[in-house]
Write a protein that holds these residues in place. Structure first.
Motif, mmCIF file in Angstrom:
data_model
loop_
_atom_site.group_PDB
_atom_site.id
_atom_site.type_symbol
_atom_site.label_atom_id
_atom_site.label_comp_id
_atom_site.label_asym_id
_atom_site.label_seq_id
_atom_site.Cartn_x
_atom_site.Cartn_y
_atom_site.Cartn_z
ATOM 1 N N CYS A 186 0.818 -1.214 0.000
ATOM 2 C CA CYS A 186 0.000 0.000 0.000
ATOM 3 C C CYS A 186 0.856 1.270 0.000
ATOM 4 N N TRP B 148 -4.883 -0.057 11.556
ATOM 5 C CA TRP B 148 -5.415 -1.193 12.325
ATOM 6 C C TRP B 148 -4.688 -1.078 13.661
ATOM 7 N N ASP C 113 -1.184 -2.634 12.078
ATOM 8 C CA ASP C 113 -0.747 -2.337 10.715
ATOM 9 C C ASP C 113 -1.271 -0.964 10.285
ATOM 10 N N TYR C 114 -0.756 -0.496 9.158
ATOM 11 C CA TYR C 114 -1.228 0.744 8.536
ATOM 12 C C TYR C 114 -1.668 0.425 7.108
ATOM 13 N N HIS C 115 -2.389 1.371 6.475
ATOM 14 C CA HIS C 115 -2.815 1.164 5.083
ATOM 15 C C HIS C 115 -3.016 2.528 4.433
ATOM 16 N N HIS D 1 -6.223 1.459 -4.025
ATOM 17 C CA HIS D 1 -5.326 0.975 -2.965
ATOM 18 C C HIS D 1 -4.817 -0.411 -3.325
ATOM 19 N N LYS D 2 -3.754 -0.812 -2.651
ATOM 20 C CA LYS D 2 -3.198 -2.152 -2.881
ATOM 21 C C LYS D 2 -2.932 -2.791 -1.516
ATOM 22 N N PRO D 3 -3.840 -3.657 -1.067
ATOM 23 C CA PRO D 3 -3.660 -4.289 0.243
ATOM 24 C C PRO D 3 -2.543 -5.340 0.203
ATOM 25 N N TYR E 6 -9.077 -1.946 9.817
ATOM 26 C CA TYR E 6 -8.346 -0.664 9.851
ATOM 27 C C TYR E 6 -9.311 0.436 10.302
ATOM 28 N N TYR F 274 -1.329 -8.556 6.685
ATOM 29 C CA TYR F 274 -1.051 -7.125 6.735
ATOM 30 C C TYR F 274 -1.033 -6.509 5.341
ATOM 31 N N SER F 275 -1.297 -5.208 5.303
ATOM 32 C CA SER F 275 -1.194 -4.474 4.045
ATOM 33 C C SER F 275 0.175 -3.806 3.945
ATOM 34 N N ARG G 31 2.839 -3.652 6.710
ATOM 35 C CA ARG G 31 3.955 -4.358 7.352
ATOM 36 C C ARG G 31 4.225 -5.697 6.675
ATOM 37 N N ALA H 115 -9.784 -8.200 1.276
ATOM 38 C CA ALA H 115 -8.445 -7.710 0.968
ATOM 39 C C ALA H 115 -7.733 -7.172 2.205
ATOM 40 N N LEU H 116 -8.484 -6.616 3.136
ATOM 41 C CA LEU H 116 -7.875 -6.033 4.330
ATOM 42 C C LEU H 116 -8.116 -6.945 5.530
#
Lengths: 282, 149
Positions: A155, A220, A224-226, A237-239, A265, B47-48, B50, B84-85
């Motif tokens: 992402c 999240w 994690d971040y996005h 976006h690209k997960p 998230y 994770y997206s 990390r 996806a998430l």
């Protein structure tokens, strides 16, 4: 007819009152834009949240919709270019046909002005769509989903529009020497991204940074971040290692990353700008 | 010199024999994968931003994975699309370079698809990461598996 700009927490919201005759013609012009009959929930945040339009009874009956329409901020702001075109056309016709059309054009411009003025800097620090110029590139997932790139372009790579053969997923802060370390609310990830070259949404990037992207950071908590990036008609976006997409967890095209379905998230941190010289490394 | 050679020779042979025995004892085979495997790396796709958590399966756990894999029936339909998430599934990379994808009640081995009824295999593999992976991520994965079971 009343158009309320839902923006303030304490003060009364600005209201634009429109006579019924003008309102009927205005709704006719806006009808095709699907601005009426919308009743999406407003984003839960401080600052400009969207438009609330109270329709004349006759218009509500004509379109078979409720009298109150709620139009969330980015849905409304996405219509600015179309509204501007309509206002231009109405003004030109108005010169020949009559003052009523010119009056409608004036009201549409008032709506545009109000939306534009309320958007910048109306949310907490680091957290609003911007009045700064930036480029909204077409959504084109194919290069990102190429087998040679899909696994390690995450992402952050997508948000910064830096596709490369990374050995592993790039992380905010690595390129500038210190990676983020805290995932409580996104402040540390935003700071690391800033060290890599990103600006807060109200801190404009110069023309030399084209193409400049408006990105949104979500968290999240603890995990994690996005990132999402604003594109022509949507947010892309690209997960992680999965394909780039412009849909949320419910399968809906993303028009507002602050309100779309983001799975775990849950924290919407805010918006930032990333330009050509954004440094991204793994 | 010649005497030293004679002494080193049998010792080297013994080491080699133990080594071979060790490899034989650690390797496990699978009719699905068609080759002996000495290890597998599990990647939990969750994770997206990390890096995704990874851990290794060897010895008894590797043998158990292959035994469970061999017991799965062929699947008829494609797996349901994953979100996806958040937790999406597992990738297992074997020592011979082959990879399998596990998620949504299916196991993809190349073009073949196996049915993981009740997502039991997936849940078991996630459980093997307990010592290596952040507990919250692991619980999020297990929660997602149980929710869609």
């Amino acid at each position: 007819m009343q158009i309320t700009f839902d923006a303030y927490s304490g003060r009364p919201n600005p209201v634009l009152a429109v006579s019924d005759t003008i309102a009927a013609a205005l709704v006719e012009a806006l009808g095709d834009l699907r601005l009426i009959g919308v009743s999406s929930p407003m984003p839960n945040r401080l600052g400009y949240r969207g438009l609330e339009i109270e329709l004349p009874v006759i218009s509500a009956l004509r379109y078979g919709v409720g009298r109150i329409s709620q139009v969330p901020a980015l849905v409304a702001s996405a219509h600015i270019p179309i509204l501007t075109t309509i206002a231009d056309v109405l003004e030109r016709i108005g010169e020949f046909v009559g003052k009523a059309l010119a009056e409608i054009a004036r009201i549409i411009r008032a709506i545009i002005d109000a939306i534009s003025k309320l958007l910048p800097g109306s949310a907490p620090a680091g957290g609003a769509p911007t009045s700064c110029a930036y480029e909204r590139l077409p959504f084109d997932p194919a290069p990102w989903n190429d087998a040679a790139f899909i696994r390690t372009n995450n992402c952050y790579a997508y948000g910064s529009n830096k596709r490369a053969s990374y050995p592993r997923k790039p992380q905010p802060g690595i390129a500038s020497g210190r990676m983020f370390s805290d995932l409580t609310d996104g402040a540390d990830v935003a700071a690391a991204s800033r060290r890599d070259g990103a600006h807060d949404a109200g801190d404009c990037l110069p023309d030399g940074e084209k193409p400049r992207g408006l990105v949104a950071l979500v968290i999240w908590p603890g995990e994690d971040y996005h990132w999402y990036r604003h594109q022509s008609n949507c947010w892309g976006h690209k997960p992680g290692s999965t394909p780039a997409r412009n849909t949320d967890e419910s399968g809906a095209v993303i028009l507002d990353p602050s309100t779309c379905d983001r799975g775990p998230y849950s924290i919407f941190h805010g918006y930032m700008l990333m330009g050509k010289s954004q440094r991204v490394a793994a | 010199m010649a005497r030293r050679k004679r002494m080193i020779g049998p010792a080297a042979l013994l080491v080699a024999a133990i080594g071979l025995l060790g490899d034989w004892a650690m390797a496990a085979s699978s009719k699905r994968l068609g080759a002996e495997q000495t290890g597998a790396v599990v990647t939990m796709n969750i994770y997206s931003g990390r890096p995704d958590p990874t851990w290794t399966l060897e010895g008894g756990r590797l043998a158990e994975l292959l035994r469970r894999l061999d017991a799965l029936p062929e699947a008829a339909a494609a797996p349901p699309p994953a979100g996806a998430l958040g937790y999406r599934g597992l990738t297992v990379s074997f020592s011979d370079g082959r990879e399998i994808e596990i998620g949504g009640g299916r196991v993809a081995i190349g073009a073949a698809s196996l049915e993981d009824r009740g997502r039991d295999l997936e849940r078991w593999i996630v459980g093997t990461g307990r010592e290596s992976v952040d507990a919250r991520a692991l619980d999020a994965a297990l929660g997602q598996i149980d929710k869609s079971k």
